[in-house]
Scaffold this motif. Structure first.
Motif, PDB file in Angstrom:
ATOM      1  N   LEU A  42       0.864  -1.173   0.000  1.00  0.00           N
ATOM      2  CA  LEU A  42       0.000   0.000   0.000  1.00  0.00           C
ATOM      3  C   LEU A  42       0.906   1.230   0.000  1.00  0.00           C
ATOM      4  N   ASP A  43       0.850   2.019  -1.070  1.00  0.00           N
ATOM      5  CA  ASP A  43       1.726   3.180  -1.254  1.00  0.00           C
ATOM      6  C   ASP A  43       0.891   4.444  -1.069  1.00  0.00           C
ATOM      7  N   LEU A  44       1.093   5.127   0.057  1.00  0.00           N
ATOM      8  CA  LEU A  44       0.299   6.321   0.413  1.00  0.00           C
ATOM      9  C   LEU A  44       1.023   7.585  -0.046  1.00  0.00           C
ATOM     10  N   ASP A  61       2.440  -6.505  -5.744  1.00  0.00           N
ATOM     11  CA  ASP A  61       1.170  -5.936  -6.214  1.00  0.00           C
ATOM     12  C   ASP A  61       0.941  -4.672  -5.407  1.00  0.00           C
ATOM     13  N   VAL A  62       0.574  -3.593  -6.072  1.00  0.00           N
ATOM     14  CA  VAL A  62       0.538  -2.293  -5.398  1.00  0.00           C
ATOM     15  C   VAL A  62      -0.850  -1.653  -5.489  1.00  0.00           C
ATOM     16  N   VAL A  63      -1.294  -1.132  -4.341  1.00  0.00           N
ATOM     17  CA  VAL A  63      -2.428  -0.209  -4.304  1.00  0.00           C
ATOM     18  C   VAL A  63      -1.842   1.150  -3.929  1.00  0.00           C
ATOM     19  N   VAL A  76      -0.416  -1.672 -10.728  1.00  0.00           N
ATOM     20  CA  VAL A  76      -0.812  -0.737  -9.661  1.00  0.00           C
ATOM     21  C   VAL A  76      -2.293  -0.387  -9.801  1.00  0.00           C
ATOM     22  N   VAL A  77      -3.035  -0.526  -8.693  1.00  0.00           N
ATOM     23  CA  VAL A  77      -4.421  -0.036  -8.640  1.00  0.00           C
ATOM     24  C   VAL A  77      -4.364   1.316  -7.929  1.00  0.00           C
ATOM     25  N   ILE A  95     -10.525  -3.171  -2.071  1.00  0.00           N
ATOM     26  CA  ILE A  95      -9.521  -3.879  -2.875  1.00  0.00           C
ATOM     27  C   ILE A  95      -8.840  -4.968  -2.049  1.00  0.00           C
ATOM     28  N   ARG A  96      -8.442  -4.604  -0.821  1.00  0.00           N
ATOM     29  CA  ARG A  96      -7.707  -5.560   0.019  1.00  0.00           C
ATOM     30  C   ARG A  96      -7.759  -5.059   1.455  1.00  0.00           C
TER      31      ARG A  96
END
Length: 197
Positions: A42-44, A61-63, A76-77, A95-96
């Motif tokens: 999770l990239d904020l 896998d990136v959100v 990336v989402v 999403i997760r």
């Protein structure tokens, strides 16, 4: 503009990264092994996407979440939202609900007033940490940017309670004149009562 002479600025241009910040995460990961292949990240405060690019390269896998729009990155989402708002958490949850890693390289809008910029940076970091506490898997990792100043010690002391490994680190790609430093936390303790220092 001084940045135009910046080694990492040109390196990012040449190597196809969206920001020089990509090298900070590369260096942090080489030293601390925050992200591994198959991890959910999770990239904020992700825009323009330098850290998301690196996380995908590392096999994650990136959100990604940001108030500002971000051009698509394969793997990336992207969620356009404010990390301090509950509705953004709801969007992430759709999403997760658990991640191996939470990253935050977000900076406040710089005012040039040192105390105010420091305070705003701490507020952002605390918002990122609130999300990390909710979304990190037990044993997960957390990296957040902080600006040095009066509140740093107290905020870091609170963060440290939740991780087995904890360290402040300035990667070589951080500008020499920069006040930024990163908190690295590994081995998140989940829902336990935080231990006293």
């Amino acid at each position: 503009m001084k940045d135009r002479q910046d080694y990492y600025y040109w390196k990012a241009k040449k190597e196809g990264y969206r920001s020089r910040a990509a090298y900070k995460l590369k260096q942090i990961n080489a030293k601390f092994e925050i992200i591994k292949k198959g991890y959910h990240v999770l990239d904020l405060g992700a825009s323009p996407g330098g850290w998301s690019q690196v996380a995908v390269e590392l096999g994650a896998d990136v959100v990604a979440v940001d108030l500002n729009p971000m051009k698509p990155i394969e793997g990336v989402v992207f969620i356009k939202g404010d990390i301090t708002k509950e509705e953004t958490k709801e969007e992430i949850r759709k999403i997760r609900d658990k991640f191996d890693v939470v990253l935050c390289d977000a900076s406040p809008k710089i005012t040039g007033k040192w105390d105010l910029d420091h305070f705003l940076s701490m507020e952002l970091a605390k918002a990122a940490f609130d999300i990390a506490k909710e979304f990190l898997k037990p044993g997960g990792n957390f990296v957040v940017k902080l600006f040095q100043g009066a509140e740093l010690e107290e905020v870091v002391r609170e963060f440290k309670k939740y991780f087995r490994f904890k360290k402040l680190h300035a990667p070589p790609a951080s500008r020499k004149r920069s006040a930024e430093i990163y908190f690295i936390g590994k081995g998140f303790g989940g829902k336990f009562r935080p231990k006293r220092d």
